[in-house]
Write an enzyme that holds these catalytic residues in place. Structure first.
Site, short mmCIF file in Angstrom:
data_model
loop_
_atom_site.label_atom_id
_atom_site.label_comp_id
_atom_site.label_asym_id
_atom_site.label_seq_id
_atom_site.Cartn_x
_atom_site.Cartn_y
_atom_site.Cartn_z
N GLY A 1 70.79 -16.25 37.69
CA GLY A 1 71.79 -17.31 37.78
C GLY A 1 73.17 -16.93 37.31
O GLY A 1 73.97 -17.79 36.94
N SER A 2 73.50 -15.63 37.36
CA SER A 2 74.82 -15.23 36.87
C SER A 2 75.93 -15.77 37.79
O SER A 2 77.01 -16.15 37.31
CB SER A 2 74.92 -13.71 36.73
OG SER A 2 74.89 -13.07 37.98
N ASN A 3 75.68 -15.82 39.09
CA ASN A 3 76.67 -16.44 39.97
C ASN A 3 76.78 -17.95 39.72
O ASN A 3 77.88 -18.52 39.81
CB ASN A 3 76.32 -16.19 41.44
CG ASN A 3 76.89 -14.89 41.97
OD1 ASN A 3 78.10 -14.66 41.89
ND2 ASN A 3 76.05 -14.03 42.50
N LYS B 1 55.40 -25.48 53.21
CA LYS B 1 56.80 -25.14 52.92
C LYS B 1 57.74 -26.29 53.22
O LYS B 1 58.74 -26.49 52.53
CB LYS B 1 57.22 -23.91 53.74
CG LYS B 1 56.67 -22.61 53.17
CD LYS B 1 57.24 -21.41 53.91
CE LYS B 1 56.54 -20.14 53.47
NZ LYS B 1 56.96 -18.95 54.23
N MET C 1 65.87 -16.81 46.80
CA MET C 1 65.15 -15.82 47.59
C MET C 1 64.26 -16.42 48.66
O MET C 1 63.15 -15.95 48.91
CB MET C 1 64.34 -14.91 46.65
CG MET C 1 65.20 -14.23 45.57
SD MET C 1 66.65 -13.37 46.21
CE MET C 1 65.96 -11.71 46.36
N LEU D 1 64.30 -18.30 52.77
CA LEU D 1 65.02 -18.76 53.96
C LEU D 1 65.12 -20.28 53.93
O LEU D 1 64.22 -20.95 53.44
CB LEU D 1 64.28 -18.34 55.23
CG LEU D 1 64.36 -16.86 55.62
CD1 LEU D 1 63.52 -16.60 56.85
CD2 LEU D 1 65.81 -16.45 55.87
N ASN E 1 75.91 -18.80 51.29
CA ASN E 1 75.12 -17.78 50.61
C ASN E 1 76.00 -16.57 50.31
O ASN E 1 77.02 -16.35 50.96
CB ASN E 1 73.94 -17.34 51.51
CG ASN E 1 73.01 -16.37 50.80
OD1 ASN E 1 72.74 -16.50 49.60
ND2 ASN E 1 72.51 -15.38 51.52
N HIS F 1 75.73 -12.30 49.58
CA HIS F 1 74.81 -11.17 49.79
C HIS F 1 75.48 -9.89 49.27
O HIS F 1 76.64 -9.64 49.58
CB HIS F 1 74.49 -11.04 51.29
CG HIS F 1 73.47 -9.98 51.56
ND1 HIS F 1 72.13 -10.18 51.35
CD2 HIS F 1 73.59 -8.70 52.01
CE1 HIS F 1 71.46 -9.08 51.64
NE2 HIS F 1 72.33 -8.17 52.04
#
Lengths: 208, 208
Positions: free
Chosen positions: A12-14, A64, A89, A91, A106, A108
């Site tokens: 969770g650093s972002n 899901k 992590m 979709l 998102n 990346h």
């Protein structure tokens, strides 16, 4: 003021960088952290930062989509305007994508379309690229395939390990992700088909 | 002094940049230009620059390997040390690769592994990347798959067309390709598996 939720699976650093940024800027409120990993460090950060948080394992749902309906309904209950994935992590399925069409972003740790998926930093080192970077994009149904809002290059050095490269990339992520999220909900960057149109072209920080 | 040959199929602007660079530096001699396109503009440049040149169509040989043996034998006749592909639109086969193992370099107008093949600039624009660039690599049997010696990022702007982006990329190519070729034959950059080791890490020109 825009209401944002962050979805995260890891440290969770972002997420934390985003909380600090928006508390300073006061242009958005991060109202919620959701996680699919009840033991993830991001939940500790949320508690320390005073951000409401919840976590559920996918395997504790019948399927899901039931899990994703929980995510969606929790977001809608908090009147969230935009969803920010930060090391999430999974979709996104149709349930979430339809509820927040073009409102899920998102980040990346590579220059997409190079090295999509979970092992981008290691794969970039194994391939031997000398330019990697950060991609911030709108989420679609694919794995890291959505239209790009922002990219910034990050150099790879001969002595790099996954850890040193990850750290260099993370520093760009923490600096740029909040700014690009803000630019997107403020309309400073828009999409025309797959191409981002910035009112003012962003410049890279080349001071490595 | 190293003897270089250039293989080209098109305009030959990288060929010309290389001729000028090495005439100034006097560290290598470009002894030959070979082409698979007898009408290509690179041949006119070779004549104007006084570089010996020859061209043969693949279809005028019984098969591709016969064509490639002509290339190889012509290179060996001129005692060429290293082969530089500059807009040469063919894969190298085993005949050429074995004769010049790890001594054939190529330049590609994208940040590989993104956008290999012939339409890199158009594909980068269609994908919507904001960072493209230049890759200089050692040639192997694949399409733009060999180990990378140098990469440099080039920004993509919202108003770019294939022509404007191609031009921005070409200016980096013309500046860097001769320098990287020189660094490679002088041992300033070496390969360890797929990773390039520079004695002195090159820096990008970020002055766009």
């Amino acid at each position: 003021m825009s209401k944002l939720a962050v979805l995260a699976s890891g440290s969770g650093s972002n997420f934390e960088a985003m909380v600090h940024y928006f508390r300073q800027q006061a242009t958005a409120d991060i109202v919620l952290l959701l996680s699919d990993q009840p033991q993830a460090q991001c939940l500790n950060r949320a508690e320390r930062l005073g951000v409401p948080a919840a976590a559920q394992r996918v395997r504790d749902f019948p399927d899901k989509d039931s899990y994703e309906r929980w995510i969606r309904d929790t977001l809608l209950d908090s009147a969230v305007d935009m969803v920010v994935l930060a090391g999430y992590m999974r979709l996104c399925g149709p349930t979430l994508l339809q509820a927040f069409d073009h409102r899920i972003l998102n980040i990346h740790p590579a220059l997409l379309p190079s090295f999509p998926g979970k092992h981008a930093v290691e794969q970039a080192l194994d391939y031997g690229v000398q330019v990697s970077g950060v991609t911030i994009h709108v989420v679609d149904e694919g794995m890291d395939t959505g239209p790009i809002l922002y990219q910034e290059p990050v150099p790879v050095f001969a002595g790099d390990t996954p850890e040193t490269l990850q750290k260099r990339i993370a520093s760009v992520e923490h600096r740029m992700y909040p700014r690009v999220v803000e630019a997107y909900f403020q309309g400073e960057v828009t999409l025309k088909a797959r191409r981002a149109i910035w009112k003012e072209e962003p410049t890279w920080d080349c001071g490595f």
